[in-house]
Every structure is written in C-alpha cells, then in structure tokens.
Write an enzyme that holds these catalytic residues in place. Structure first.
Site, PDB file in Angstrom:
ATOM      1  N   ASP A 125       0.853  -1.196   0.000  1.00 58.85           N
ATOM      2  CA  ASP A 125       0.000   0.000   0.000  1.00 58.85           C
ATOM      3  C   ASP A 125       0.883   1.238   0.000  1.00 58.85           C
ATOM      4  OD1 ASP A 125      -2.434  -1.421   0.112  1.00 58.85           O
ATOM      5  OD2 ASP A 125      -2.240  -1.654   2.274  1.00 58.85           O
ATOM      6  N   ASP A 173      -7.111  -1.249  -4.500  1.00 61.71           N
ATOM      7  CA  ASP A 173      -8.177  -0.874  -3.560  1.00 61.71           C
ATOM      8  C   ASP A 173      -9.082   0.189  -4.167  1.00 61.71           C
ATOM      9  OD1 ASP A 173      -7.019  -2.574  -1.692  1.00 61.71           O
ATOM     10  OD2 ASP A 173      -5.843  -0.979  -0.762  1.00 61.71           O
TER      11      ASP A 173
END
Length: 220
Positions: free
Chosen positions: A150, A184
């Site tokens: 991430d 995401d």
C-alpha cells in the site's frame, strides 16, 4: 470496439498500473518512508504492507492469511465467470465495467498475496534495507503468504476532539487514515458504481422479469 475487448483493456490497464506502482514502491522505498505529493501536507506516498484485506484490514497470520488468499482466488474465479456470462447476455456495459474494476482490483491484490513473498526480499525500516526483486537467498515468505503493498495516504483532517465531547474528548482524530493502493481504489470505484447506478441488478432484476412476464400474460 467490442464490449469484451474493452472489458479486457480495463482489467489489463488497472492491473498494469497497480503492479508497476507497487514494484516501484517496493524496490525504491524503505518501510514507512513517506514522501509528500506535490509538497502537500495532507497527501503522501507512504509505504506500508499488510497481511489482510483492502485498506490495511488484517485477518491474522499464517492460516488466516492462507484462508484469505484462497478465498480471494475463489471469489475472482466466480466474478470472472459472472462477467463472461453478462457479456454473453449483452447486459448493460456500465455494469460490466464496474464488475471489471472490482475484478481487476481483486486480482491486483491477489498477485501480491500469491507471489510477492517469493519474488521480493523483506522491506526494512532504513534505506539500506530496501527490498530487492528476485533476491538470491529467496523471498521473505512462501507461496500464498505474500503481503499487499500500500502507498497512498491522505490524512486530510488531523486534529484532536474537543475536551467537552463525551468519551472521545481529547483523543486524536484523523481522516482519511487508511493507506491504500490502486487495486483498492479500483474495487471501491466499482462498488460505488454498482451501488449508485446498478442496484436493480441485485435487488430489482427479478422484479423486472416478473413484471415483463405479467405484462406478456396480460396481452394474451
């Protein structure tokens, strides 16, 4: 251009951008390194990894991670079958694109979970411990036990609750706290599109068919 071709381009495009960004971050930044985006104090490239689901949500270690990876794979297979079926039925193209975005996002994070533990070394907290690709000593984990990369962090509001607020007064408050990635984002865009524009596909499709049957019966 055929709907099927556009669907493939959407999926490949999201996957390509997602994996390129993750590769660059993983091989050029150390863990928790943070870089402001365009000099802003509320937008950062912030490198973290997680063992679980989207936005850093975790589901335990080892067996939990393995179960999540397998569940993701099964879900993506089912979603791929659904997209193929809708293309054959010539369903609304916006609906198909939304499902393709979800499919591509899920695939992007699956790639991390399945392969990253094998093809990357572990990331450390100092510049000398930046991960390498295909290290001679092997990866940091095993097949299906990789961690999801991430990097996007947007703490637009970072403040403290007033002391007069019950229970939470004096505690820190931050929005938006989760760190996320391109995959995401793709999943969220697809989900919001479904919820806003195509709720009838899940809730009203059967009612629509029943109405059509009733109207046909009335004309006989």
């Amino acid at each position: 251009m055929k709907k099927s071709t556009i669907s493939i381009l959407v999926i490949v495009g999201v996957l390509l951008v997602d994996q390129v960004v993750k590769f660059v971050i993983k091989t050029n930044m150390y863990y928790h390194q943070q870089i402001p985006i365009l000099g802003q104090d509320w937008a950062f490239i912030h490198f973290v990894e997680n063992n679980g689901m989207a936005f850093g949500i975790s589901l335990g270690e080892n067996y939990g991670k393995l179960a999540l990876s397998i569940f993701r794979i099964i879900t993506v297979i089912g979603l791929g079958w659904l997209i193929n079926s809708l293309l054959k039925k010539k369903e609304r193209f916006g609906l198909i694109v939304a499902l393709c975005l979800i499919f591509a996002g899920a695939m992007g994070n699956i790639i991390d979970s399945v392969f990253y533990g094998v093809i990357f070394s572990d990331s450390g907290f100092v510049p000398s411990e930046i991960a390498t690709f295909l290290p001679p000593e092997g990866g940091y984990s095993s097949f299906l036990h990789g961690k999801v990369v991430d990097m996007f962090y947007f703490p637009m509001i970072d403040t403290v609750w007033p002391s007069w607020v019950p229970i939470i007064g004096g505690n820190s408050f931050q929005f938006f706290r989760p760190v996320f990635n391109v995959a995401d984002s793709s999943i969220c865009i697809g989900m919001f599109t479904l919820l806003i524009f195509y709720r009838d596909f899940f809730s009203g499709g059967s009612h629509k068919k029943a109405k059509e049957v009733q109207e046909t019966a009335n004309t006989d």
